[in-house]
Design an enzyme around this catalytic site. Structure first.
Site, short mmCIF file in Angstrom:
data_model
loop_
_atom_site.label_atom_id
_atom_site.label_comp_id
_atom_site.label_asym_id
_atom_site.label_seq_id
_atom_site.Cartn_x
_atom_site.Cartn_y
_atom_site.Cartn_z
N THR A 76 13.46 82.80 53.18
CA THR A 76 12.49 81.93 52.49
C THR A 76 11.08 82.47 52.68
O THR A 76 10.30 82.57 51.72
CB THR A 76 12.60 80.49 53.01
OG1 THR A 76 13.86 79.94 52.62
CG2 THR A 76 11.48 79.62 52.43
N GLN A 183 22.33 86.87 49.80
CA GLN A 183 23.79 86.71 49.76
C GLN A 183 24.52 88.03 49.58
O GLN A 183 25.74 88.09 49.75
CB GLN A 183 24.18 85.76 48.62
CG GLN A 183 23.77 84.32 48.83
CD GLN A 183 24.54 83.64 49.95
OE1 GLN A 183 25.55 84.14 50.44
NE2 GLN A 183 24.06 82.49 50.38
N SER A 203 18.29 87.77 55.09
CA SER A 203 18.28 86.86 56.23
C SER A 203 19.46 87.15 57.14
O SER A 203 20.57 87.41 56.67
CB SER A 203 18.35 85.40 55.74
OG SER A 203 18.25 84.50 56.83
N CYS A 327 20.46 74.28 50.95
CA CYS A 327 19.07 73.86 50.88
C CYS A 327 18.87 72.65 49.97
O CYS A 327 17.82 72.02 49.99
CB CYS A 327 18.20 75.01 50.40
SG CYS A 327 18.16 76.39 51.56
#
Length: 381
Positions: A76, A183, A203, A327
């Site tokens: 993010t 992803q 991430s 989220c």
């Protein structure tokens, strides 16, 4: 009274930390606890060396140089730095951004923020299978287009966009190309040079590393304005004391992914196909959302007709699954991703994302198939 934990099939939301990653991290919480910015003693030198090694591990996984990796608190923040940083650095010259209506909220909401600051944003609508076309993107480009941001692989339906072609078009038009590859990295081969990528977000907690750490790849020569002030860490692009244990964990997770990715890709695609086909065969009036060819190997999103969506998820007490992005799971509205594909609200509510991972076994898939069949049949009765 003891309760057995449900089978975990929500790996797209988050992954468990691999024990080998945890082992690599633990020393950096205790005996090797130095600040990587402390350059006058052993503790700081050790931490700085560990960060440098992890930077190389991350870079190697995506075909980058270690000098192009900026550590962040997660994808993010990386998305925010990529989009806001680009707009603040160059928005006075060009202010048009192109993205896709099915992007993760970390990109979607950031684009809306930039619109309030004067950016003009075009949101491409994908086809019913979730894919956009190169022609569609080309028609959206303008002389004042500054940035294109297209998700590498969708978190809800697993669809993989034609990233290399998009990157090539942007490179030809001298347009900065960003992809949220959260992803994709660690699950399928990603190469920033092959794919003509200028900015890439990732991430750790999506590839068996810890939460709270991520990275932004910034191709050499790309200008960004920092979003955090105070110390000018990370070559002036991301201030703040480095999370050394997290960075070490991210590096180790990337190293492990690089050694096992192709085997895992094959194994998980076989398990995913078995799960998907058996559910479709055993339960009538079901269908898969999104393209079934260009997608992640471990993801399937299935709609169940004639079933109340809330009751469906609440009845899955033997499996841990979701009906969309983690989220947005607190929202009662149907998935905006599925709505963009033209899925009706009732079906979007009754759609379930099954995402498999490193610790998913054949027995888990077989039990899930039986459980899904029993639950749907009972609810329909």
């Amino acid at each position: 009274m003891e309760y057995s934990r449900p089978i975990y099939l929500d790996y797209n939301a988050t992954t468990p930390v691999d024990p080998r990653v945890l082992d690599a991290m633990l020393p950096w919480f205790t005996e090797q606890f130095g600040n990587a910015a402390s350059r006058t003693h052993l503790y700081g030198w050790e931490a700085a060396d560990a960060v440098a090694h992890a930077r190389q591990q991350v870079a190697r996984l995506i075909g980058a140089s270690e000098k192009e990796i900026i550590f962040t608190s997660g994808a993010t923040e990386a998305n925010n730095l990529a989009l806001k940083g680009t707009f603040e650095a160059l928005g006075a010259q060009k202010n048009h951004i192109v993205t896709v209506a099915t992007e993760h909220k970390a990109v979607f909401d950031t684009c809306q923020h930039l619109e309030a600051l004067g950016a003009e944003v075009t949101y491409l609508m994908p086809a019913s299978d979730g894919l956009i076309t190169l022609e569609q993107l080309e028609n959206a480009l303008r002389p004042d287009t500054l940035l294109v941001s297209v998700m590498y692989a969708n978190n809800e339906i697993g669809v993989i966009q034609p990233i290399a072609d998009i990157g090539r078009l942007c490179r030809e038009r001298v347009i900065i190309f960003h992809t949220d590859a959260t992803q994709a990295v660690g699950k399928i081969p990603v190469d920033v040079a092959r794919d003509n990528i200028d900015l890439l977000s990732l991430s750790a907690h999506k590839l068996y590393g810890p939460k709270g750490i991520g990275a932004l790849y910034v191709r050499k020569g790309i200008k960004l304005t920092a979003q955090l002030d105070g110390g000018r860490h990370e070559r002036g692009l991301r201030s703040g004391t480095l999370n050394v244990p997290g960075i070490v964990g991210l590096g180790k997770a990337c190293q492990l992914a690089g050694t096992s990715m192709l085997e895992e890709e094959k194994r998980l695609s076989i398990l995913r196909d078995r799960l998907e086909n058996e559910i479709l065969n055993a339960v009538i009036d079901t269908h898969v959302n999104g393209n079934r060819t260009y997608r992640l190997p471990q993801t399937t999103n299935i709609s169940f007709e004639n079933v109340d969506g809330e009751a469906l998820l609440m009845s899955f007490n033997r499996i841990a699954v979701s009906n969309g992005s983690a989220c947005t799971s607190a929202l009662i509205e149907p998935s905006y991703v599925l709505k963009a594909l033209g899925v009706p609200d009732d079906l979007a509510h009754a759609s379930v994302r099954f995402s498999l991972g490193r610790f998913t076994r054949e027995a888990d898939v077989e039990e899930t198939i039986a459980h899904v069949r029993d639950v749907v049949e009972r609810l329909r009765r």
